[in-house]
Design an enzyme around this catalytic site. Structure first.
Site, PDB file in Angstrom:
ATOM      1  N   ASN A 122       1.150  -1.219  -0.192  1.00  0.00           N
ATOM      2  CA  ASN A 122      -0.116   0.167   0.092  1.00  0.00           C
ATOM      3  C   ASN A 122       0.845   1.103   0.003  1.00  0.00           C
ATOM      4  OD1 ASN A 122      -1.627   1.916   0.322  1.00  0.00           O
ATOM      5  ND2 ASN A 122      -2.315   1.239   2.657  1.00  0.00           N
ATOM      6  N   LYS A 175       0.244   4.212  -0.527  1.00  0.00           N
ATOM      7  CA  LYS A 175      -0.454   5.488   0.363  1.00  0.00           C
ATOM      8  C   LYS A 175      -0.211   6.759  -0.560  1.00  0.00           C
ATOM      9  CE  LYS A 175      -0.166   3.332   4.869  1.00  0.00           C
ATOM     10  NZ  LYS A 175       0.101   3.477   6.377  1.00  0.00           N
ATOM     11  N   GLU A 178      -6.537   4.751   7.908  1.00  0.00           N
ATOM     12  CA  GLU A 178      -6.270   6.135   7.391  1.00  0.00           C
ATOM     13  C   GLU A 178      -7.561   6.599   6.881  1.00  0.00           C
ATOM     14  OE1 GLU A 178      -2.774   5.624   5.474  1.00  0.00           O
ATOM     15  OE2 GLU A 178      -1.779   5.101   7.238  1.00  0.00           O
ATOM     16  N   GLU A 229      -5.142  -4.816  10.568  1.00  0.00           N
ATOM     17  CA  GLU A 229      -4.046  -3.764  10.768  1.00  0.00           C
ATOM     18  C   GLU A 229      -4.400  -2.870  12.078  1.00  0.00           C
ATOM     19  OE1 GLU A 229      -2.194  -2.669   6.724  1.00  0.00           O
ATOM     20  OE2 GLU A 229      -3.995  -1.227   7.020  1.00  0.00           O
ATOM     21  N   GLY A 286       2.799   2.665  10.783  1.00  0.00           N
ATOM     22  CA  GLY A 286       3.992   3.693  10.511  1.00  0.00           C
ATOM     23  C   GLY A 286       4.663   3.812  11.808  1.00  0.00           C
ATOM     24  N   SER A 300       3.936  -1.926  10.111  1.00  0.00           N
ATOM     25  CA  SER A 300       5.265  -2.203  10.337  1.00  0.00           C
ATOM     26  C   SER A 300       5.910  -3.248  10.127  1.00  0.00           C
ATOM     27  CB  SER A 300       5.583  -1.614  11.917  1.00  0.00           C
ATOM     28  OG  SER A 300       5.409  -0.118  12.286  1.00  0.00           O
TER      29      SER A 300
HETATM   30  P1  13P Z   1       3.253   0.604   7.558  1.00  0.00           P
HETATM   31  O1  13P Z   1       3.837  -0.664   6.729  1.00  0.00           O
HETATM   32  O2  13P Z   1       4.061   1.922   6.985  1.00  0.00           O
HETATM   33  O3  13P Z   1       3.251   0.557   9.409  1.00  0.00           O
HETATM   34  O4  13P Z   1       1.651   0.819   6.949  1.00  0.00           O
HETATM   35  C1  13P Z   1       0.803  -0.293   7.324  1.00  0.00           C
HETATM   36  C2  13P Z   1      -0.287   0.010   6.450  1.00  0.00           C
HETATM   37  O5  13P Z   1      -0.978   0.714   6.892  1.00  0.00           O
HETATM   38  C3  13P Z   1      -0.653  -0.693   5.261  1.00  0.00           C
HETATM   39  O6  13P Z   1      -1.995  -0.698   4.777  1.00  0.00           O
END
Ligand code: 13P
Length: 256
Positions: free
Chosen positions: A9, A11, A104, A174, A180, A220
């Site tokens: 992802n 983002k 998010e 998640e 993050g 993470s």
């Molecule tokens: P991170 O791997 O940056 O923690 O993000 C996870 C995430 O939100 C994947 O959709």
């Protein structure tokens, strides 16, 4: 037997040019892993370029295969919905997956279980496979309500989804506190939730669907923790954020 499924992802990261460079780079370094499904989910602006460059790279490197997903969509077909993208539009360029209900989007853009449910229905209608994201905040976990919260999301988000449709669903667990932050859930805690999700799906759709359901862990995920996460019996893959936009990290995760 469930096929492992690793998805990136991205983002709101990587421009159109950067997307093309990323895919060329990953294709050059790609080793054959027949037994795993891989997807990347770039921003809308790079989806078509991603599909085109993957097609070109697949001709040069026969072992290279990556699917492309979107990070969101609206559930209406068309109309006066400024700023939105419809399932039909995604389908028309060849999109196979769509992430729905990422935390998010729920936290920053007002996504609710009702809108998530509408989007899941729309995705199935257009034969785009949804990756449904669920998971609890730190507060909910500390109050001891992580499992009930997450299972409630699933019950609401999948209302009216048929058994047949549920057969091509992916669920990503998640935990919000792990996204993050560099702090991943322990493989045991992540597996416990993924098992609870599988049991919930069994209750709704029966044993066969639940045993075939792909459940990803996200939060993470990095080269250093992917192996132990993937070793857990109810974790079938990962939804990777930050590490999925670094070619070498993403490759190391794919090659866990
Ligand atoms: P991170 O791997 O940056 O923690 O993000 C996870 C995430 O939100 C994947 O959709």
């Amino acid at each position: 037997m469930r096929t492992p499924f690793i998805a990136g992802n991205w983002k709101m990261n990587l421009s159109d040019n950067e997307t093309v460079e990323f895919i060329k780079d990953i294709s050059h370094k790609f080793e054959n892993r027949n037994n795993i499904e891989i997807a990347i989910c770039p921003p809308f602006t790079s989806l078509k370029s991603a599909l085109d460059i993957i097609e070109e790279e697949m001709i040069k490197n026969e072992s290279f295969k990556i699917m492309v997903g979107a990070q969101n969509m609206y559930f209406k077909e068309s109309g006066a919905y400024t700023g939105e993208v419809s399932p039909g539009m995604l389908k028309s360029i060849g999109i196979k997956y769509v992430i729905i209900g990422h935390s998010e989007r729920r936290e920053l853009f007002g996504e609710t279980d009702e809108s998530v449910n509408n989007k899941i229905k729309a995705a199935f209608k257009h034969k785009i496979k949804p990756i449904l994201c669920v998971g609890e905040s730190l507060k909910i976990r500390e109050e001891g309500n992580a499992v009930s919260h997450t299972l409630n999301q699933i019950k609401k988000d999948l209302q009216g989804i048929s058994k047949e449709e549920a057969g091509s669903l992916t669920i990503a667990y998640e935990p919000i506190w792990a996204i993050g932050t560099g702090k991943n859930a322990t493989p045991q805690d992540a597996n416990e939730m993924c098992k609870a999700i599988r049991d919930q799906i069994k209750e709704i759709y029966g044993k066969e669907i639940s045993e075939n359901l792909t459940i990803q862990y996200g939060g993470s995920v990095k080269p250093s923790n992917i192996k132990e996460l993937m070793a857990m019996p109810d974790i079938d893959g990962a939804l990777v954020g930050g590490a999925s936009i670094k070619v070498d990290d993403f490759l190391a995760i794919i090659n866990y």
